[in-house]
Design a protein around this motif. Structure first.
Motif, PDB file in Angstrom:
ATOM      1  N   GLU A  66       0.830  -1.214   0.000  1.00 43.70           N
ATOM      2  CA  GLU A  66       0.000   0.000   0.000  1.00 43.70           C
ATOM      3  C   GLU A  66       0.863   1.263   0.000  1.00 43.70           C
ATOM      4  O   GLU A  66       0.490   2.277  -0.589  1.00 43.70           O
ATOM      5  CB  GLU A  66      -0.951  -0.010   1.189  1.00 43.70           C
ATOM      6  CG  GLU A  66      -2.038  -1.084   1.117  1.00 43.70           C
ATOM      7  CD  GLU A  66      -3.008  -0.868  -0.045  1.00 43.70           C
ATOM      8  OE1 GLU A  66      -3.062   0.255  -0.600  1.00 43.70           O
ATOM      9  OE2 GLU A  66      -3.711  -1.830  -0.406  1.00 43.70           O
ATOM     10  N   MET A  67       2.008   1.210   0.675  1.00 44.13           N
ATOM     11  CA  MET A  67       2.933   2.351   0.655  1.00 44.13           C
ATOM     12  C   MET A  67       3.404   2.608  -0.773  1.00 44.13           C
ATOM     13  O   MET A  67       3.435   3.768  -1.242  1.00 44.13           O
ATOM     14  CB  MET A  67       4.132   2.081   1.565  1.00 44.13           C
ATOM     15  CG  MET A  67       5.179   3.195   1.555  1.00 44.13           C
ATOM     16  SD  MET A  67       6.646   2.830   2.569  1.00 44.13           S
ATOM     17  CE  MET A  67       7.426   1.531   1.568  1.00 44.13           C
ATOM     18  N   TYR A  68       3.798   1.563  -1.481  1.00 44.44           N
ATOM     19  CA  TYR A  68       4.261   1.682  -2.871  1.00 44.44           C
ATOM     20  C   TYR A  68       3.168   2.332  -3.728  1.00 44.44           C
ATOM     21  O   TYR A  68       3.423   3.284  -4.482  1.00 44.44           O
ATOM     22  CB  TYR A  68       4.619   0.301  -3.403  1.00 44.44           C
ATOM     23  CG  TYR A  68       5.247   0.287  -4.777  1.00 44.44           C
ATOM     24  CD1 TYR A  68       6.586  -0.043  -4.941  1.00 44.44           C
ATOM     25  CD2 TYR A  68       4.501   0.575  -5.930  1.00 44.44           C
ATOM     26  CE1 TYR A  68       7.173  -0.069  -6.201  1.00 44.44           C
ATOM     27  CE2 TYR A  68       5.074   0.558  -7.183  1.00 44.44           C
ATOM     28  CZ  TYR A  68       6.416   0.228  -7.319  1.00 44.44           C
ATOM     29  OH  TYR A  68       6.988   0.205  -8.571  1.00 44.44           O
ATOM     30  N   LYS A  69       1.956   1.824  -3.602  1.00 47.60           N
ATOM     31  CA  LYS A  69       0.847   2.313  -4.420  1.00 47.60           C
ATOM     32  C   LYS A  69       0.506   3.770  -4.108  1.00 47.60           C
ATOM     33  O   LYS A  69       0.156   4.543  -4.999  1.00 47.60           O
ATOM     34  CB  LYS A  69      -0.387   1.425  -4.220  1.00 47.60           C
ATOM     35  CG  LYS A  69      -0.272   0.057  -4.863  1.00 47.60           C
ATOM     36  CD  LYS A  69      -0.152   0.178  -6.373  1.00 47.60           C
ATOM     37  CE  LYS A  69      -0.108  -1.163  -7.063  1.00 47.60           C
ATOM     38  NZ  LYS A  69       0.033  -1.020  -8.546  1.00 47.60           N
ATOM     39  N   ARG A 124       0.879   9.593  -5.818  1.00 51.52           N
ATOM     40  CA  ARG A 124       1.288  10.971  -5.558  1.00 51.52           C
ATOM     41  C   ARG A 124       2.234  11.510  -6.633  1.00 51.52           C
ATOM     42  O   ARG A 124       2.131  12.680  -7.027  1.00 51.52           O
ATOM     43  CB  ARG A 124       1.972  11.063  -4.194  1.00 51.52           C
ATOM     44  CG  ARG A 124       1.057  10.801  -3.019  1.00 51.52           C
ATOM     45  CD  ARG A 124       1.798  10.974  -1.700  1.00 51.52           C
ATOM     46  NE  ARG A 124       0.993  10.553  -0.566  1.00 51.52           N
ATOM     47  CZ  ARG A 124       1.393  10.657   0.701  1.00 51.52           C
ATOM     48  NH1 ARG A 124       2.587  11.189   0.982  1.00 51.52           N
ATOM     49  NH2 ARG A 124       0.616  10.252   1.684  1.00 51.52           N
ATOM     50  N   LEU A 125       3.140  10.671  -7.106  1.00 48.04           N
ATOM     51  CA  LEU A 125       4.147  11.140  -8.060  1.00 48.04           C
ATOM     52  C   LEU A 125       3.714  11.028  -9.512  1.00 48.04           C
ATOM     53  O   LEU A 125       4.046  11.900 -10.330  1.00 48.04           O
ATOM     54  CB  LEU A 125       5.458  10.372  -7.865  1.00 48.04           C
ATOM     55  CG  LEU A 125       6.501  11.059  -6.968  1.00 48.04           C
ATOM     56  CD1 LEU A 125       5.999  11.118  -5.534  1.00 48.04           C
ATOM     57  CD2 LEU A 125       7.823  10.314  -7.030  1.00 48.04           C
ATOM     58  N   LYS A 153      -7.008  12.100  -6.693  1.00 48.97           N
ATOM     59  CA  LYS A 153      -6.923  12.847  -5.439  1.00 48.97           C
ATOM     60  C   LYS A 153      -7.066  11.959  -4.203  1.00 48.97           C
ATOM     61  O   LYS A 153      -6.605  12.326  -3.115  1.00 48.97           O
ATOM     62  CB  LYS A 153      -7.994  13.942  -5.406  1.00 48.97           C
ATOM     63  CG  LYS A 153      -7.886  14.953  -6.543  1.00 48.97           C
ATOM     64  CD  LYS A 153      -6.548  15.697  -6.508  1.00 48.97           C
ATOM     65  CE  LYS A 153      -6.459  16.733  -7.623  1.00 48.97           C
ATOM     66  NZ  LYS A 153      -5.146  17.420  -7.638  1.00 48.97           N
ATOM     67  N   ASP A 154      -7.683  10.824  -4.367  1.00 49.37           N
ATOM     68  CA  ASP A 154      -7.996  10.002  -3.203  1.00 49.37           C
ATOM     69  C   ASP A 154      -7.044   8.819  -3.069  1.00 49.37           C
ATOM     70  O   ASP A 154      -6.691   8.176  -4.071  1.00 49.37           O
ATOM     71  CB  ASP A 154      -9.432   9.472  -3.327  1.00 49.37           C
ATOM     72  CG  ASP A 154     -10.070   9.235  -1.972  1.00 49.37           C
ATOM     73  OD1 ASP A 154      -9.473   9.680  -0.967  1.00 49.37           O
ATOM     74  OD2 ASP A 154     -11.140   8.618  -1.922  1.00 49.37           O
ATOM     75  N   GLY A 213      -6.783   0.706   1.277  1.00 53.19           N
ATOM     76  CA  GLY A 213      -5.786   0.134   2.176  1.00 53.19           C
ATOM     77  C   GLY A 213      -4.929   1.187   2.853  1.00 53.19           C
ATOM     78  O   GLY A 213      -4.634   1.097   4.049  1.00 53.19           O
ATOM     79  N   PHE A 214      -4.515   2.207   2.105  1.00 50.38           N
ATOM     80  CA  PHE A 214      -3.655   3.236   2.689  1.00 50.38           C
ATOM     81  C   PHE A 214      -4.440   4.105   3.673  1.00 50.38           C
ATOM     82  O   PHE A 214      -3.882   4.563   4.683  1.00 50.38           O
ATOM     83  CB  PHE A 214      -3.029   4.110   1.604  1.00 50.38           C
ATOM     84  CG  PHE A 214      -1.912   4.968   2.125  1.00 50.38           C
ATOM     85  CD1 PHE A 214      -0.646   4.438   2.319  1.00 50.38           C
ATOM     86  CD2 PHE A 214      -2.123   6.305   2.457  1.00 50.38           C
ATOM     87  CE1 PHE A 214       0.391   5.212   2.820  1.00 50.38           C
ATOM     88  CE2 PHE A 214      -1.096   7.087   2.954  1.00 50.38           C
ATOM     89  CZ  PHE A 214       0.162   6.537   3.144  1.00 50.38           C
ATOM     90  N   LYS A 215      -5.721   4.317   3.421  1.00 48.81           N
ATOM     91  CA  LYS A 215      -6.550   5.069   4.363  1.00 48.81           C
ATOM     92  C   LYS A 215      -6.597   4.362   5.708  1.00 48.81           C
ATOM     93  O   LYS A 215      -6.584   5.005   6.767  1.00 48.81           O
ATOM     94  CB  LYS A 215      -7.965   5.225   3.807  1.00 48.81           C
ATOM     95  CG  LYS A 215      -8.080   6.224   2.668  1.00 48.81           C
ATOM     96  CD  LYS A 215      -9.526   6.343   2.201  1.00 48.81           C
ATOM     97  CE  LYS A 215      -9.672   7.359   1.075  1.00 48.81           C
ATOM     98  NZ  LYS A 215     -11.069   7.451   0.606  1.00 48.81           N
TER      99      LYS A 215
END
Length: 302
Positions: free
Chosen positions: A190-193, A198-199, A205-206, A210-212
């Protein structure tokens, strides 16, 4: 428990990183029971959970409906949240990393090791507010190619991190046997995604579901956002500068020691020459000298 994401040698990878979870040992024991119970449920029935296969509908996950996927991932995230862990990680964008020369890239050997260093430092820093007898175990997903150098790097970290001595040396284990690494696998994925979004997909925008949930875990532990170090080109350049300064100091210390050893060597040579001169004098000559000195002494006394 920590897992890596991305691989430097794979040209398709946009990032390399390590992420995981910190929680008390007693909580991890409860986690294992709950996690295995979920995986054994009839509608899931998995020997273990692997996020990359899950996300790409591979192996056991082939043919799963989106509804089932959301339900299973949600349940597994519930199990993770139930032990109140703190998510953390470090990630390096390969586009920034590859802008450095090969010589500068060689400083890190592999971006994995910079992430490894940060992960170890992040874990041990939490011990600052803990009783002195409390320790932390560092468990990474098994990576045979990195293991040897990572252990050497850990020894270096111990020299500069005042809390690292309260950690056990890192061990590398198979996620199929250590179920907590399956949870770390989800955090790393989830960090990778999230940073890919972002980049490279700023119009989205959302964050992913999983990251939420990872953000929520962090907030419950008093952190407004996940403890993830993003190594931009600026941060990489700063680490290179620090590394070069450290190397310079080490080299200066080595030169100082060489000079000291060289001087010590000369003193030893002088001593050896003196010793050789002493032992080379014949015994008869020594006796004659002693007799002569004794006669002179008696004559003086008389």
């Amino acid at each position: 428990y920590m897992d890596e994401t991305g691989h430097y040698k794979d040209e398709r990878q946009k990032f390399v990183g390590i992420a995981g979870l910190i929680a008390p040992a007693a909580n991890w024991e409860k986690f294992e029971q709950k996690w295995n119970a979920e995986l054994r449920l009839p509608y899931i029935d998995l020997p273990y959970f692997h996020m990359k296969d899950f996300a790409n509908f591979k192996k056991e996950y082939k043919g799963w409906s989106e509804q089932k996927r959301v339900k299973v991932l949600g349940k597994l995230l519930n199990v993770i949240e139930s032990i109140y862990p703190l998510p953390f990680g470090a990630i390096i964008p390969m586009d920034d990393y590859k802008q450095f020369t090969k010589e500068l890239q060689e400083i890190f050997k592999d971006p994995y090791f910079l992430c490894f260093s940060h992960a170890v430092a992040a874990c041990t820093t939490f011990l600052a507010q803990s009783p002195k007898e409390e320790k932390i175990a560092l468990i990474f997903s098994d990576q045979v190619e990195f293991r040897h150098h990572a252990l050497k790097l850990y020894e270096d970290i111990k020299q500069s991190n005042q809390f690292a001595w309260r950690s056990t040396p890192p061990v590398f284990r198979d996620m199929r046997d250590f179920v907590a690494l399956q949870a770390a696998d989800i955090i790393a994925y989830e960090m990778y995604k999230e940073f890919d979004r972002r980049l490279y997909r700023p119009t989205e925008k959302d964050s992913r579901f999983g990251f939420k949930r990872i953000v929520k875990m962090s907030e419950r532990n008093g952190y407004p956002k996940p403890m993830i170090r993003f190594f931009s080109k600026h941060f990489l350049a700063e680490h290179i500068r620090i590394f070069e300064e450290t190397e310079k100091r080490i080299e200066q210390n080595k030169m100082k020691k060489k000079i000291e050893m060289k001087n010590d060597g000369k003193d030893l040579e002088r001593f050896q020459r003196l010793l050789k001169t002493v032992v080379s004098v014949p015994k008869d000559e020594i006796r004659k000298r002693e007799d002569r000195e004794n006669r002179q002494k008696k004559k003086k006394d008389g």
